[in-house]
Design a protein around this motif. Sequence first.
Motif, PDB file in Angstrom:
ATOM      1  N   ASN A   1      10.561  15.468   2.912  1.00  0.00           N
ATOM      2  CA  ASN A   1      10.759  14.454   1.837  1.00  0.00           C
ATOM      3  C   ASN A   1       9.465  13.458   1.879  1.00  0.00           C
ATOM      4  N   VAL A   2       9.121  13.159   0.662  1.00  0.00           N
ATOM      5  CA  VAL A   2       7.649  12.110   0.570  1.00  0.00           C
ATOM      6  C   VAL A   2       8.142  11.086  -0.184  1.00  0.00           C
ATOM      7  N   LYS A   3       7.955   9.933   0.325  1.00  0.00           N
ATOM      8  CA  LYS A   3       7.713   8.672  -0.346  1.00  0.00           C
ATOM      9  C   LYS A   3       6.601   7.670   0.058  1.00  0.00           C
ATOM     10  N   GLY A   4       6.393   6.648  -0.632  1.00  0.00           N
ATOM     11  CA  GLY A   4       5.145   5.913  -0.379  1.00  0.00           C
ATOM     12  C   GLY A   4       5.202   5.272   0.830  1.00  0.00           C
ATOM     13  N   CYS A   5       6.363   4.924   1.425  1.00  0.00           N
ATOM     14  CA  CYS A   5       6.601   4.221   2.686  1.00  0.00           C
ATOM     15  C   CYS A   5       8.057   4.677   3.399  1.00  0.00           C
TER      16      CYS A   5
ATOM     17  N   VAL B   1      -1.175   4.366   2.369  1.00  0.00           N
ATOM     18  CA  VAL B   1       0.015   4.771   2.995  1.00  0.00           C
ATOM     19  C   VAL B   1       0.818   5.773   2.626  1.00  0.00           C
ATOM     20  N   LEU B   2       1.279   6.681   3.232  1.00  0.00           N
ATOM     21  CA  LEU B   2       2.166   7.483   2.658  1.00  0.00           C
ATOM     22  C   LEU B   2       3.115   7.810   3.926  1.00  0.00           C
TER      23      LEU B   2
ATOM     24  N   GLN C   1       0.932  -1.107  -0.063  1.00  0.00           N
ATOM     25  CA  GLN C   1       0.074   0.001  -0.114  1.00  0.00           C
ATOM     26  C   GLN C   1       0.829   1.480   0.100  1.00  0.00           C
ATOM     27  N   ALA C   2       2.272   1.228  -0.263  1.00  0.00           N
ATOM     28  CA  ALA C   2       3.056   2.162  -0.223  1.00  0.00           C
ATOM     29  C   ALA C   2       2.472   3.333  -1.458  1.00  0.00           C
TER      30      ALA C   2
END
Length: 376
Positions: free
Chosen positions: A263-267, A255-256, A250-251
């Motif tokens: 900084n932003v990434k999926g997981c 889910v975030l 669910q990355a």
Amino acid sequence: MTNIKYQLSYFLKHRCAVWEFTLKCNSKCIHCGSSAGKSRLNELNTEEALKLVNDLHSCGYDGIALMGGEPLLRDDWYEVAQKIKKNKMKLTIVSNGLAIIDKIQKLKKLQTDCISLSLDGATPNTHDYIRGIKGSFDKVFKSIQLLKAQNIPVSVITTVNTINFKELNLIRDLLIDQKIAWQIQIALPIGRFPRSLVVSREQFYGIAMFIASSFRKYSVKELPLIGGHCFGYFSMLLPELGLDLWIGCQAGKSVLGIQSNGNVKGCLTLPDDFIVGNVRVNSIHDIINSRFDLRNSQLLHKYSSQNYCNNCKMFKKCKGGCLGTAIALNSYDNPYCLRVIEKKLFKNEEFPFRWKIDSKISRYKYLYNKFLMKQI
């Protein structure tokens, strides 16, 4: 389960942002994937943090989990937590329990939805060694008692490695009939955790059997227990071990992951190669809807796992399991997968008929327990 049901379960999922609020930490855990200790350079200030909360709410996220490091070490933790609750979002705080005692009343006033504490050993010697702080075991249990006394929901997370693997039974004994939700996950070789202390595949399967046997032995009211995202899907023998039926990583979906510098990434478990933007440069809305190249992540996962997973009949539903776990363990050819391990252990994909019936019963029991867990 049909593909339609899997698609429906995706749309019914909550959307939660897991926010590394700060890297500052007052413990020295050997398995820390973030190598926490000192604050990250250029962490978001209070104004930026409050704006981020509003932006996440406007993007449809209904929950934020503050973690670290140790999130309660930031001077503005209460102000930011208030903003989360004012937006009617679920507030979870993931803590080591060392800085909670003098903040109990504030946590109660916030109506915090859950405080999740780390419990990595059944004895002070083991827990304190893993956490790197003498006396941390006693402080965690004192924090648990104070939180329960104020009716603040509390859960514990146990991160399993070769040091505490044999203490799961003892930890379970400490938690039975305490109305404390318990999540079990494995330590990954990221940050400062050495590969030499990662559990073997046989131990991994043993942990899964421990979780499954606990489902059978105890009701969800006696022991509300789940496996983390690294565990528990599409076994030919064991029931699903997670809170939700597995529909793929669910990355970047429900889910975030947000680092303390924006900084932003999926997981957060994913390596920094998966950073897709920074909230100081672009809004969360723009990152999610314009720059969040999730398809590349999925393609990478599919490409990397094709040697084994693409030949598995469960691949369309499983999608190769937890992406962060697979990358950290570099286990695409020989994954930490219950189904794979079972094929090696039992040398045959087909189990006796009685086991298949037993699996169906376990699935219904799982769904029943999941319903009960929401009533606790």
